[in-house]
Design a protein around this motif. Structure first.
Motif, PDB file in Angstrom:
ATOM      1  N   MET A   6       0.863  -1.104   0.074  1.00  0.00           N
ATOM      2  CA  MET A   6      -0.098  -0.081  -0.095  1.00  0.00           C
ATOM      3  C   MET A   6       0.592   1.055  -0.071  1.00  0.00           C
ATOM      4  SD  MET A   6      -3.241   0.909   2.908  1.00  0.00           S
ATOM      5  CE  MET A   6      -3.962   1.414   1.633  1.00  0.00           C
ATOM      6  N   VAL A   7       1.944   1.152   0.834  1.00  0.00           N
ATOM      7  CA  VAL A   7       2.662   2.260   0.670  1.00  0.00           C
ATOM      8  C   VAL A   7       3.389   2.236  -0.744  1.00  0.00           C
ATOM      9  CG1 VAL A   7       5.391   3.385   1.882  1.00  0.00           C
ATOM     10  CG2 VAL A   7       3.223   2.231   3.445  1.00  0.00           C
ATOM     11  N   ALA A   8       3.491   1.308  -0.881  1.00  0.00           N
ATOM     12  CA  ALA A   8       4.517   1.424  -2.105  1.00  0.00           C
ATOM     13  C   ALA A   8       3.871   2.225  -3.163  1.00  0.00           C
ATOM     14  CB  ALA A   8       4.889   0.504  -2.709  1.00  0.00           C
ATOM     15  N   ARG A  68       4.093   6.141  -5.000  1.00  0.00           N
ATOM     16  CA  ARG A  68       4.028   5.902  -6.784  1.00  0.00           C
ATOM     17  C   ARG A  68       3.534   6.931  -7.212  1.00  0.00           C
ATOM     18  NH1 ARG A  68       4.044   0.741 -11.476  1.00  0.00           N
ATOM     19  NH2 ARG A  68       4.267   2.800 -12.775  1.00  0.00           N
ATOM     20  N   ALA A  69       1.738   6.911  -6.517  1.00  0.00           N
ATOM     21  CA  ALA A  69       0.916   8.004  -7.069  1.00  0.00           C
ATOM     22  C   ALA A  69       1.469   9.328  -6.828  1.00  0.00           C
ATOM     23  CB  ALA A  69      -0.334   8.161  -6.749  1.00  0.00           C
ATOM     24  N   LEU A  70       2.253   9.914  -5.522  1.00  0.00           N
ATOM     25  CA  LEU A  70       2.654  10.919  -4.901  1.00  0.00           C
ATOM     26  C   LEU A  70       4.058  11.283  -6.345  1.00  0.00           C
ATOM     27  CD1 LEU A  70       2.683  10.896  -1.541  1.00  0.00           C
ATOM     28  CD2 LEU A  70       1.451  12.045  -3.217  1.00  0.00           C
ATOM     29  N   LEU A  71       5.207  10.455  -6.864  1.00  0.00           N
ATOM     30  CA  LEU A  71       6.074  10.420  -7.663  1.00  0.00           C
ATOM     31  C   LEU A  71       4.987  10.787  -8.829  1.00  0.00           C
ATOM     32  CD1 LEU A  71       8.170   7.585  -6.654  1.00  0.00           C
ATOM     33  CD2 LEU A  71       8.472  10.097  -5.937  1.00  0.00           C
ATOM     34  N   MET A  84       7.307   8.599 -15.083  1.00  0.00           N
ATOM     35  CA  MET A  84       8.620   8.264 -13.639  1.00  0.00           C
ATOM     36  C   MET A  84      10.034   8.315 -14.169  1.00  0.00           C
ATOM     37  SD  MET A  84       6.223   6.766 -10.886  1.00  0.00           S
ATOM     38  CE  MET A  84       7.940   5.762  -9.930  1.00  0.00           C
ATOM     39  N   HIS A  85      10.917   8.773 -14.247  1.00  0.00           N
ATOM     40  CA  HIS A  85      12.245   8.675 -14.465  1.00  0.00           C
ATOM     41  C   HIS A  85      13.106   8.355 -13.735  1.00  0.00           C
ATOM     42  CE1 HIS A  85      11.564   9.050 -18.764  1.00  0.00           C
ATOM     43  NE2 HIS A  85      10.195  10.449 -18.150  1.00  0.00           N
ATOM     44  N   GLU A  86      13.139   8.027 -12.301  1.00  0.00           N
ATOM     45  CA  GLU A  86      13.996   8.635 -11.396  1.00  0.00           C
ATOM     46  C   GLU A  86      14.263   6.740 -11.382  1.00  0.00           C
ATOM     47  OE1 GLU A  86      10.726  11.191 -10.459  1.00  0.00           O
ATOM     48  OE2 GLU A  86      10.585   9.203 -10.893  1.00  0.00           O
ATOM     49  N   GLU A  87      15.867   7.054 -11.197  1.00  0.00           N
ATOM     50  CA  GLU A  87      16.643   5.809 -11.173  1.00  0.00           C
ATOM     51  C   GLU A  87      17.536   5.436 -10.009  1.00  0.00           C
ATOM     52  OE1 GLU A  87      20.186   6.420 -14.257  1.00  0.00           O
ATOM     53  OE2 GLU A  87      18.004   7.249 -16.000  1.00  0.00           O
ATOM     54  N   GLY A  88      17.203   6.304  -8.707  1.00  0.00           N
ATOM     55  CA  GLY A  88      17.597   6.365  -7.680  1.00  0.00           C
ATOM     56  C   GLY A  88      16.896   7.028  -6.087  1.00  0.00           C
ATOM     57  N   ALA A 114      14.614  14.187  -4.520  1.00  0.00           N
ATOM     58  CA  ALA A 114      14.901  14.857  -5.461  1.00  0.00           C
ATOM     59  C   ALA A 114      12.556  15.361  -5.834  1.00  0.00           C
ATOM     60  CB  ALA A 114      15.342  15.098  -6.736  1.00  0.00           C
ATOM     61  N   ARG A 115      12.115  14.763  -6.697  1.00  0.00           N
ATOM     62  CA  ARG A 115      10.622  14.248  -7.343  1.00  0.00           C
ATOM     63  C   ARG A 115       9.958  14.500  -5.749  1.00  0.00           C
ATOM     64  NH1 ARG A 115       6.863  12.466 -11.082  1.00  0.00           N
ATOM     65  NH2 ARG A 115       9.028  12.387 -12.645  1.00  0.00           N
TER      66      ARG A 115
END
Length: 66
Positions: free
Chosen positions: A1-3, A7-10, A17-21, A27-28
């Motif tokens: 649920m947290v994940a 993901r929805a927030l990001l 989504m292009h986050e790699e780390g 930052a996002r």
């Protein structure tokens, strides 16, 4: 649920989504949590099951991600 919620927030206001780390994720999240519209929507949620102010929750999330 947290994940799923993270993901929805990001995705908020972004096409993909292009986050790699974790640094990119942090930052996002900082960008999302500084958006007045996002904070307003979070504060208007019907079910505030944490019963805490939005600012305290977002600061806690950022702290844990860092």
């Amino acid at each position: 649920m947290v994940a799923e919620k993270m993901r929805a927030l990001l995705r908020f206001g972004a096409g993909s989504m292009h986050e790699e780390g974790w640094a990119d994720v942090c930052a996002r999240l900082e960008k999302v949590f500084s958006d007045r519209r996002c904070v307003h929507q979070l504060s208007r949620a019907k079910d505030n099951w944490l019963e805490l102010p939005v600012g305290k929750v977002t600061a806690g999330i950022l702290s844990e991600v860092k």
